[in-house]
Design an enzyme around this catalytic site. Structure first.
Site, PDB file in Angstrom:
ATOM      1  N   ASN A   1       0.844  -1.207  -0.072  1.00 53.39           N
ATOM      2  CA  ASN A   1      -0.033  -0.025   0.000  1.00 53.39           C
ATOM      3  C   ASN A   1       0.866   1.255   0.069  1.00 53.39           C
ATOM      4  OD1 ASN A   1       0.671   0.748   2.923  1.00 53.39           O
ATOM      5  ND2 ASN A   1      -0.167  -1.196   3.057  1.00 53.39           N
ATOM      6  N   ARG A   2       0.425   2.535   0.000  1.00 55.72           N
ATOM      7  CA  ARG A   2       0.915   3.815  -0.298  1.00 55.72           C
ATOM      8  C   ARG A   2       1.685   4.320   1.182  1.00 55.72           C
ATOM      9  NH1 ARG A   2      -0.334   5.556  -5.157  1.00 55.72           N
ATOM     10  NH2 ARG A   2      -2.338   5.070  -6.060  1.00 55.72           N
TER      11      ARG A   2
END
Ligand code: CTP
Length: 436
Positions: free
Chosen positions: A245-246
């Site tokens: 994820n970011r």
């Protein structure tokens, strides 16, 4: 924005203001600031860095201020004037740096004294107000934000940059606020200085500018073990690909640094990130959710647990041994659930232990976060909004709604991550464990 006439400036009459101008495009606004200050009856001494003269001439600012602008620490033609910075430091009622570039902010934060501006700032006994101005990406860079935080810690007031169109053509936060806004802050700083009792000799009067938080007891977490998780996890698909994820890890790293500064014995379990380890913090690097679970489980008795990591909720059911080759039919992966590390901690929570979770939500944030607080048996949950500018993943700032198991709700306004990390810890440490 206040119009100049709407700002009550009586307090500035006869006041002595040092105006530091540094080398950024916003230096053109300094001319208007000088005029506003002069019109309010203040005496203004302009100090320019050599680079500032590339953007605005000393002649312009000298004419408007009716004083010779100073740039050199050692002017060639003025015998004995090398102590001028000391004289000015004693003379001024307020020192304003507008615009303040990343370079000058870094120098001020670290005590450099290589220009007339920086050396006078070190000598000044008056409050300092710093007005950053730079491009958005520079402004939100953790190095710049750390330096601004350091300045706040030294008692300097920092005026947040405005958002809008920047000289580069980009749009974002980094613009210097308009001179009228700075004028208003100058008036407030002078009024606060007048209202405050005289500083004891040798005290930095700069603290008077910042009304804000009471000084934190640096030993608030002394004798306490603190476990912080940070960053994303990488769930391998094959030897070269991962599911992730970011998350950048910035918030978790800021929490670890803030907990260490408050005297805690801090262990930081970090997913993959290039961030440097905060000083004095023990770091354990992990890659997957399963590895993070094992690392947390081994330290599950910590007094304070801050689960800031964005743990993957799913992991590929099987990891291909060799690199998956392209297939025109596409690729279907089967994922299975990872362990909910925080919920597992909640099930075995011991008396006196505080568990703090983070919830990143897009809608119905408070309701979702409260549900997680209860379901995972937490003491606090920090709600972030994923779809809000200036909050959530990435470097820069964050806004948090802190929900307590006692039903309390506290808003921590948008601020740089190091500052919000400290505010969160102070709240949690001083409010204690809320009764469920
Ligand atoms: N968390 C965890 N282990 C997981 C997933 C989440 O410990 N496998 C922790 C996070 O570190 C965070 C909190 O649980 O502190 C909430 O994470 P979040 O992903 O928002 O909640 P979920 O329970 O995963 O709910 P959902 O993804 O459905 O919103």
């Amino acid at each position: 924005m206040p119009t100049p006439d709407a700002v009550r400036t009586e307090a500035l009459s006869g006041r002595k203001i040092l105006l530091g101008v540094t080398g950024g495009i916003a230096a053109y606004k300094s001319a208007l600031l000088v005029r506003l200050l002069k019109r309010s009856g203040a005496e203004v001494q302009v100090l320019m860095t050599p680079d500032a003269e590339r953007f605005i001439s000393a002649l312009t600012l000298g004419t408007l201020s009716e004083r010779e602008v100073l740039t050199d620490i050692f002017p060639e033609n003025a015998e004995g004037s090398w102590t001028k910075h000391i004289t000015l430091g004693l003379w001024a009622d307020l020192f304003v740096v507008a615009p303040a570039t990343a370079q000058t902010i870094a120098k001020l934060a670290h005590g450099f004294s290589d220009t007339m501006l920086t050396v006078t700032a070190l000598a000044a006994r008056c409050p300092l107000l710093v007005c950053p101005a730079m491009d958005h990406d520079m402004y939100i860079h953790p190095a710049v934000q750390d330096n601004l935080e350091r300045l706040r810690g030294l008692g300097y007031a920092v005026l947040e940059a405005d958002s809008g169109e920047l000289a580069s053509g980009l749009v974002g936060q980094g613009r210097m606020p308009e001179p009228e806004v700075i004028l208003q802050r100058v008036v407030q700083a002078i009024e606060r200085r007048e209202a405050a009792p005289p500083a004891a000799s040798g005290d930095s009067a700069a603290e008077e500018v910042v009304p804000a938080p009471p000084p934190a007891d640096p030993s608030l977490l002394a004798g306490k073990t603190v476990l912080v998780t940070a960053g994303p996890t990488h769930e391998p698909i094959d030897p070269v690909r991962v599911f992730t994820n970011r998350s950048t890890g910035t918030m978790g790293f800021a929490l670890a640094a803030a907990a260490q500064a408050l005297g805690g014995d801090v262990t930081l379990v970090a997913g993959p990130t290039a961030l440097p380890t905060p000083a004095g913090v023990t770091r354990v690097d992990v890659e997957t959710a399963a590895e993070m679970h094992a690392a947390v489980d081994a330290r599950a008795d910590a007094d304070l647990v801050l689960m800031a990591a964005a743990v993957a909720d799913y992991t590929p059911a099987t990891v291909a041994e060799g690199k998956l080759k392209k297939d025109e039919a596409g690729l279907t992966l089967h994922f299975e659930r990872t362990v909910d590390i925080l919920a597992a901690l909640g099930q075995q929570k011991r008396p006196g232990q505080q568990l703090i979770g983070f919830a990143l939500e897009t809608d119905n944030g408070v309701a979702h976060a409260r549900e997680k607080l209860t379901r995972k048996n937490l003491d606090w949950i920090a709600l972030n909004r994923a779809n809000e500018a200036g909050a959530g993943f990435g470097p820069g700032t964050n806004r948090i709604t802190l929900l307590g198991a006692d039903g309390s709700r506290t808003e921590l306004a948008t601020q740089p991550k190091p500052a919000i990390a400290r505010a969160l810890l102070l709240h949690v440490c001083t409010a204690g464990t809320p009764a469920a």
